[in-house]
Design a protein around this motif. Sequence first.
Motif, PDB file in Angstrom:
ATOM      1  N   SER A 128      58.017  40.684  33.433  1.00 49.90           N
ATOM      2  CA  SER A 128      57.355  41.276  35.682  1.00 49.90           C
ATOM      3  C   SER A 128      56.419  42.983  35.097  1.00 49.90           C
ATOM      4  CB  SER A 128      58.470  41.874  36.208  1.00 49.90           C
ATOM      5  OG  SER A 128      59.507  42.706  34.865  1.00 49.90           O
ATOM      6  N   GLY A 129      56.436  43.310  34.309  1.00 49.78           N
ATOM      7  CA  GLY A 129      55.779  44.353  33.506  1.00 49.78           C
ATOM      8  C   GLY A 129      54.250  44.954  33.949  1.00 49.78           C
ATOM      9  N   HIS A 130      54.124  45.742  32.858  1.00 51.96           N
ATOM     10  CA  HIS A 130      52.487  46.302  32.734  1.00 51.96           C
ATOM     11  C   HIS A 130      52.018  46.010  31.665  1.00 51.96           C
ATOM     12  CE1 HIS A 130      51.741  48.260  36.833  1.00 51.96           C
ATOM     13  NE2 HIS A 130      53.325  49.051  36.240  1.00 51.96           N
ATOM     14  N   PRO A 131      51.192  44.327  31.120  1.00 51.25           N
ATOM     15  CA  PRO A 131      51.011  43.922  30.182  1.00 51.25           C
ATOM     16  C   PRO A 131      49.749  45.160  29.038  1.00 51.25           C
ATOM     17  CG  PRO A 131      49.514  43.009  31.424  1.00 51.25           C
ATOM     18  CD  PRO A 131      50.849  43.735  32.146  1.00 51.25           C
ATOM     19  N   ARG A 132      49.944  45.199  28.418  1.00 51.60           N
ATOM     20  CA  ARG A 132      49.049  45.973  26.609  1.00 51.60           C
ATOM     21  C   ARG A 132      47.511  45.399  26.792  1.00 51.60           C
ATOM     22  NH1 ARG A 132      54.694  46.534  23.385  1.00 51.60           N
ATOM     23  NH2 ARG A 132      53.457  44.336  22.429  1.00 51.60           N
ATOM     24  N   VAL A 133      46.670  45.687  27.878  1.00 54.02           N
ATOM     25  CA  VAL A 133      45.481  45.618  27.357  1.00 54.02           C
ATOM     26  C   VAL A 133      44.187  46.242  27.445  1.00 54.02           C
ATOM     27  CG1 VAL A 133      44.038  44.521  28.706  1.00 54.02           C
ATOM     28  CG2 VAL A 133      46.284  44.170  29.474  1.00 54.02           C
ATOM     29  N   ASP A 134      43.418  46.196  26.457  1.00 53.14           N
ATOM     30  CA  ASP A 134      42.824  47.056  25.658  1.00 53.14           C
ATOM     31  C   ASP A 134      41.604  47.711  26.859  1.00 53.14           C
ATOM     32  OD1 ASP A 134      41.448  48.116  22.961  1.00 53.14           O
ATOM     33  OD2 ASP A 134      39.548  46.632  23.504  1.00 53.14           O
ATOM     34  N   ALA A 135      41.283  48.596  26.867  1.00 52.14           N
ATOM     35  CA  ALA A 135      39.577  49.369  27.522  1.00 52.14           C
ATOM     36  C   ALA A 135      38.593  48.220  27.452  1.00 52.14           C
ATOM     37  CB  ALA A 135      40.205  50.384  27.380  1.00 52.14           C
ATOM     38  N   GLY A 136      38.144  47.565  25.908  1.00 49.13           N
ATOM     39  CA  GLY A 136      37.073  46.921  25.964  1.00 49.13           C
ATOM     40  C   GLY A 136      37.300  45.179  26.730  1.00 49.13           C
ATOM     41  N   LEU A 137      38.531  44.769  27.002  1.00 49.44           N
ATOM     42  CA  LEU A 137      38.272  43.896  27.873  1.00 49.44           C
ATOM     43  C   LEU A 137      37.762  44.477  29.146  1.00 49.44           C
ATOM     44  CD1 LEU A 137      39.014  40.860  27.652  1.00 49.44           C
ATOM     45  CD2 LEU A 137      41.993  41.592  28.219  1.00 49.44           C
ATOM     46  N   VAL A 138      39.149  45.263  29.240  1.00 49.77           N
ATOM     47  CA  VAL A 138      38.372  45.468  30.718  1.00 49.77           C
ATOM     48  C   VAL A 138      37.495  45.381  31.155  1.00 49.77           C
ATOM     49  CG1 VAL A 138      39.200  46.178  32.694  1.00 49.77           C
ATOM     50  CG2 VAL A 138      40.640  46.275  31.210  1.00 49.77           C
ATOM     51  N   ARG A 139      36.058  46.143  30.864  1.00 49.28           N
ATOM     52  CA  ARG A 139      34.942  46.549  30.708  1.00 49.28           C
ATOM     53  C   ARG A 139      34.343  45.279  30.561  1.00 49.28           C
ATOM     54  NH1 ARG A 139      35.452  50.996  27.225  1.00 49.28           N
ATOM     55  NH2 ARG A 139      34.798  49.231  25.383  1.00 49.28           N
ATOM     56  N   GLU A 140      34.497  44.608  29.674  1.00 52.80           N
ATOM     57  CA  GLU A 140      33.577  43.212  29.014  1.00 52.80           C
ATOM     58  C   GLU A 140      33.967  42.488  30.682  1.00 52.80           C
ATOM     59  OE1 GLU A 140      31.389  40.679  27.327  1.00 52.80           O
ATOM     60  OE2 GLU A 140      31.869  42.325  26.358  1.00 52.80           O
ATOM     61  N   LEU A 141      34.685  42.143  30.555  1.00 53.51           N
ATOM     62  CA  LEU A 141      35.180  41.347  31.934  1.00 53.51           C
ATOM     63  C   LEU A 141      34.472  42.082  33.178  1.00 53.51           C
ATOM     64  CD1 LEU A 141      38.523  40.023  31.299  1.00 53.51           C
ATOM     65  CD2 LEU A 141      36.754  38.899  30.762  1.00 53.51           C
ATOM     66  N   LEU A 142      34.895  42.830  33.239  1.00 53.30           N
ATOM     67  CA  LEU A 142      33.886  43.438  35.202  1.00 53.30           C
ATOM     68  C   LEU A 142      32.259  43.059  34.949  1.00 53.30           C
ATOM     69  CD1 LEU A 142      36.192  46.879  34.930  1.00 53.30           C
ATOM     70  CD2 LEU A 142      36.455  45.444  36.693  1.00 53.30           C
ATOM     71  N   GLY A 143      32.221  43.345  33.359  1.00 52.31           N
ATOM     72  CA  GLY A 143      30.827  42.868  33.778  1.00 52.31           C
ATOM     73  C   GLY A 143      30.292  41.862  33.739  1.00 52.31           C
ATOM     74  N   ARG A 144      30.881  40.392  34.092  1.00 51.02           N
ATOM     75  CA  ARG A 144      30.725  38.851  34.032  1.00 51.02           C
ATOM     76  C   ARG A 144      30.480  38.600  35.228  1.00 51.02           C
ATOM     77  NH1 ARG A 144      34.871  34.718  31.256  1.00 51.02           N
ATOM     78  NH2 ARG A 144      32.866  33.905  31.052  1.00 51.02           N
ATOM     79  N   ALA A 145      29.591  37.700  35.184  1.00 49.27           N
ATOM     80  CA  ALA A 145      29.539  37.155  36.198  1.00 49.27           C
ATOM     81  C   ALA A 145      30.585  35.724  36.218  1.00 49.27           C
ATOM     82  CB  ALA A 145      28.677  36.382  36.777  1.00 49.27           C
ATOM     83  N   TYR A 146      31.121  35.361  37.686  1.00 51.72           N
ATOM     84  CA  TYR A 146      32.651  34.597  38.124  1.00 51.72           C
ATOM     85  C   TYR A 146      32.097  33.328  38.497  1.00 51.72           C
ATOM     86  CZ  TYR A 146      35.243  37.896  35.098  1.00 51.72           C
ATOM     87  OH  TYR A 146      35.590  38.283  34.259  1.00 51.72           O
ATOM     88  N   PRO A 147      31.147  32.442  38.413  1.00 50.35           N
ATOM     89  CA  PRO A 147      30.552  31.015  39.222  1.00 50.35           C
ATOM     90  C   PRO A 147      31.599  30.421  39.591  1.00 50.35           C
ATOM     91  CG  PRO A 147      29.243  31.680  37.428  1.00 50.35           C
ATOM     92  CD  PRO A 147      30.439  32.225  37.514  1.00 50.35           C
ATOM     93  N   THR A 148      32.846  30.546  39.014  1.00 48.57           N
ATOM     94  CA  THR A 148      34.321  29.919  39.194  1.00 48.57           C
ATOM     95  C   THR A 148      35.344  30.437  39.920  1.00 48.57           C
ATOM     96  OG1 THR A 148      35.086  29.293  37.362  1.00 48.57           O
ATOM     97  CG2 THR A 148      33.805  27.507  38.221  1.00 48.57           C
ATOM     98  N   ASN A 149      35.037  31.837  39.955  1.00 50.05           N
ATOM     99  CA  ASN A 149      36.146  33.070  40.515  1.00 50.05           C
ATOM    100  C   ASN A 149      36.808  32.983  39.199  1.00 50.05           C
ATOM    101  OD1 ASN A 149      34.693  34.020  42.737  1.00 50.05           O
ATOM    102  ND2 ASN A 149      33.755  31.639  43.142  1.00 50.05           N
ATOM    103  N   VAL A 150      38.203  33.208  40.320  1.00 51.65           N
ATOM    104  CA  VAL A 150      39.357  33.411  39.411  1.00 51.65           C
ATOM    105  C   VAL A 150      39.479  32.835  38.792  1.00 51.65           C
ATOM    106  CG1 VAL A 150      42.234  33.573  39.732  1.00 51.65           C
ATOM    107  CG2 VAL A 150      39.857  34.688  41.362  1.00 51.65           C
ATOM    108  N   ARG A 151      39.177  31.295  38.433  1.00 52.68           N
ATOM    109  CA  ARG A 151      39.476  30.534  38.104  1.00 52.68           C
ATOM    110  C   ARG A 151      38.497  30.286  36.730  1.00 52.68           C
ATOM    111  NH1 ARG A 151      38.334  25.500  41.868  1.00 52.68           N
ATOM    112  NH2 ARG A 151      39.863  25.391  42.368  1.00 52.68           N
ATOM    113  N   GLU A 152      37.832  30.830  36.230  1.00 57.32           N
ATOM    114  CA  GLU A 152      36.924  31.295  34.936  1.00 57.32           C
ATOM    115  C   GLU A 152      37.841  32.791  34.414  1.00 57.32           C
ATOM    116  OE1 GLU A 152      32.321  32.486  34.023  1.00 57.32           O
ATOM    117  OE2 GLU A 152      32.321  31.353  35.485  1.00 57.32           O
ATOM    118  N   LEU A 153      37.940  33.732  35.512  1.00 61.56           N
ATOM    119  CA  LEU A 153      38.591  34.946  35.145  1.00 61.56           C
ATOM    120  C   LEU A 153      39.584  34.369  33.968  1.00 61.56           C
ATOM    121  CD1 LEU A 153      39.859  37.868  34.515  1.00 61.56           C
ATOM    122  CD2 LEU A 153      40.506  37.343  37.009  1.00 61.56           C
TER     123      LEU A 153
END
Length: 472
Positions: free
Chosen positions: A368-393
């Motif tokens: 229920s808390g905040h997961p440990r997530v690397d900045a590189g992952l967030v940067r990578e996922l922000l730059g992607r296209a998502y044709p199937t949106n949340v399912r693809e994320l």
Amino acid sequence: MQTLTTNSNFVDADARRRTEEILALVVVWCREAPERVGEVLVPDPEAEPADGWRFGRGDQGPDRLALVRQRGGHNQIAGPLELPRVSQEQLRIRSIDRETLELRNIGRRTLLVDGGEVKVSRRIREGAVVELRGQLLLLAARRPIELPALELPDSLCPEFGRPDAFGLLGESPPAWALRGQIWFMAQRDVHVLIQGPSGVGKELVAQAIHSLSSRGARPLVARNAATLPESLIDAELFGNLRDYPNPGTPERPGLVGAADRSSLLLDEIGELSHQLQAHLLRLLDSGEYQRLGEAQTRQAKLRLLAATNRPVAELKHDLAARLRLRVSVPPLAARREDIALLIPHLIRRMAGEDPLLARRFFETGDPSGHPRVDAGLVRELLGRAYPTNVRELEGALWTAMMHSVVADHSQVQAPAATDLAAGSEVDPRSLTRAQIELALAHADGVQDRAWRLLGLRNRYQLLRLLKKHGLG
């Protein structure tokens, strides 16, 4: 009278100015304070100091640009951002125009824009990812100075950065506008068309509209319209008498009878042929229908919530005309800053069903808390296209977690771009015996968790790999 007119015009002009979009900076990752993700730096050009806004640790003073939480109709000042490794005087932020900001780095922390180091200054536009190395990620996004005022029930006003009572998540302007439309439609007993591409959450919107309406005390009746057989559509929709059309056939109320005094969600209604769509017209006009084998007509007081990822023009025109209220659920591309909020939300949901992921990626093992997530992952996922949106994320996150577990990382990190681009469908031939053994060990031998950690499509792919490597 002249004075009143002038004041009214002034107020209207000020209101328009505050709702016009400008380029802002949204927090999308913060090492020391992950709860600040979603807060915004909104550099109002008309109030800007001569040398630009200052930003850094502490955020105090009249020329400081403060982080705010934008909610419907007001900004909440979020308080100073205490980042010990960031200078008090870290950035100067200046508006060039409503679509361009200039960033000048005057502090000790390295500034990067889209991964490239900035020596002195850089102009940025929408979509740029700004990083104070290892400490903070900001996404350049278009925002109004204030969001339009909305009167919403508490169930549509969640804790900041968390999903509302119906599972809808987002702090972006499109997310708040969607909540406003849901509340408007919930209060009006009119048939609704819910549009949007695959994976954006049309079913969640339908459930929210129903639950908030006067019909909400009764369960929502839902069916994927694409699964209605053409030869049986009348029986599926309207039901049949006992022993009709064949002896031994049980009596059925049909979807319409089950949804009487409630709401009927027909998902993927655009997959029905125009001929099949015509079966709904009389029902939508008058509520009248007939069960198969029954002479008299029945009356159903239902509300239709129809969902489709097809253009309205592809629906039968007279069916579309009866769906008077319409809402378009925005894709991730229209609210990219919300990806940063969806990442921890989806990881929480996955870890809630998987103790290994909870132990690995949460400080106390509590999902229920905040997961440990690397900045590189967030940067990578922000730059992607998502044709199937949340399912693809979600698929991309499964892949990232699988690689992080196999590599024995304590935070979710981005694998190679080619691996992440594959989403959740990893090529089974690329997995080694050692990777499979490690995934099984981390999953405590539970195959249903192991195949997900490995990024496979299903459990059967894992079974074939176990047999291949003699691990069965």
